[in-house]
Design a protein around this motif. Sequence first.
Motif, PDB file in Angstrom:
ATOM      1  N   ASP A 113       3.352  14.464 -33.680  1.00 27.63           N
ATOM      2  CA  ASP A 113       2.433  13.855 -34.635  1.00 27.63           C
ATOM      3  C   ASP A 113       0.986  13.946 -34.137  1.00 27.63           C
ATOM      4  O   ASP A 113       0.056  14.204 -34.908  1.00 27.63           O
ATOM      5  N   HIS A 114       0.811  13.772 -32.839  1.00 30.48           N
ATOM      6  CA  HIS A 114      -0.521  13.882 -32.235  1.00 30.48           C
ATOM      7  C   HIS A 114      -1.061  15.302 -32.389  1.00 30.48           C
ATOM      8  O   HIS A 114      -2.220  15.504 -32.769  1.00 30.48           O
ATOM      9  N   PHE A 115      -0.207  16.281 -32.114  1.00 29.27           N
ATOM     10  CA  PHE A 115      -0.666  17.678 -32.181  1.00 29.27           C
ATOM     11  C   PHE A 115      -0.940  18.112 -33.618  1.00 29.27           C
ATOM     12  O   PHE A 115      -1.834  18.919 -33.865  1.00 29.27           O
ATOM     13  N   THR A 127      -1.414  16.241 -24.170  1.00 30.04           N
ATOM     14  CA  THR A 127      -1.041  14.884 -23.755  1.00 30.04           C
ATOM     15  C   THR A 127      -0.087  14.978 -22.576  1.00 30.04           C
ATOM     16  O   THR A 127       0.636  15.977 -22.427  1.00 30.04           O
ATOM     17  N   PRO A 128      -0.049  13.960 -21.727  1.00 29.46           N
ATOM     18  CA  PRO A 128       0.881  13.985 -20.587  1.00 29.46           C
ATOM     19  C   PRO A 128       2.325  13.855 -21.070  1.00 29.46           C
ATOM     20  O   PRO A 128       2.615  13.127 -22.034  1.00 29.46           O
TER      21      PRO A 128
END
Length: 309
Positions: A113-115, A127-128
Amino acid sequence: MTTILFISEWSDPDIWKKALEEVIPDLDFRVWPDVGDPDEVELALVWKAPLGFYSRFPNLRGIISLGAGVDHLFRDPGLPDDMPLARVVDPNLERMMSEFVLTCALYYHRDLDHFAAAQEEKVWAQTPAVRTSDRTIGILGAGELGGGAARVLKSQGFDVQVWSRRAKSFEGIRSYVEEDLETFLGGSEILVNLLPLTGATRRILNQQTLAKLPRGACVINVGRGAHVDETALLGLLDSGYLRGAFLDAFDTEPLPREHPFWSHPKVKVTPHVAAHTDPSTAAALVRDNLQRLRQGQPMRYSVTRFENG
């Protein structure tokens, strides 16, 4: 002659007829509304029948829900109190649901979702990585489908916990009961709802309970739309308290075009496709349950009115 009546706007009756003919040679398969003589109907395979449906068949021996959910059976006040009821428990249904839940969980676990949001902004934003053992997934409901999903998630190394009316025993999976709901929610970074819809579980995902989740938690609803207070969910997403929601079931289906879920940046919508009963594997259960009814025995996977609260 074995007369079975089929009613479902979502399932293909021709596929069911073919599967049932292979295990019930004398089958007389009828599809609603082409009932013929209602006195001849012995068994009904049902998904969301119209009101007044059940009172039309005086010789009906039993009713089988075409899906794992049974709440639709109880909408009709004309349903006889003594009518034998059962659900389809299909190995393929459990497999499909487990696949879907794992897919949704990985979507959030691996920050997809972040990407996706970063791609919209044309931003290269890594992100880690988080180990599955450091990610806690909570499953509301630990029946056939919930238990299957829990085992699959555990097999991928996730820290898994379940919540249900009675304590369950799954290897390596924590089990919580009703009075432990707050503790259960407080530890669920990803919450999966696979509860049956009953009077007690309706709107269980509301402002109060959703706010018990950790900040940044995600919600996956593959139960029923009525489990969720949509206004509360949208508010917690908009405020940033909840990270996202993957929704496969809704109060109104199909989901109206004007509904805010369609365009909300933190919501993923799928059209109630998490799992479907496979007629080729479920037909044998229908045959066996018909034989049991004729012998005066309870059907396998029987359900009772308590399941609707």
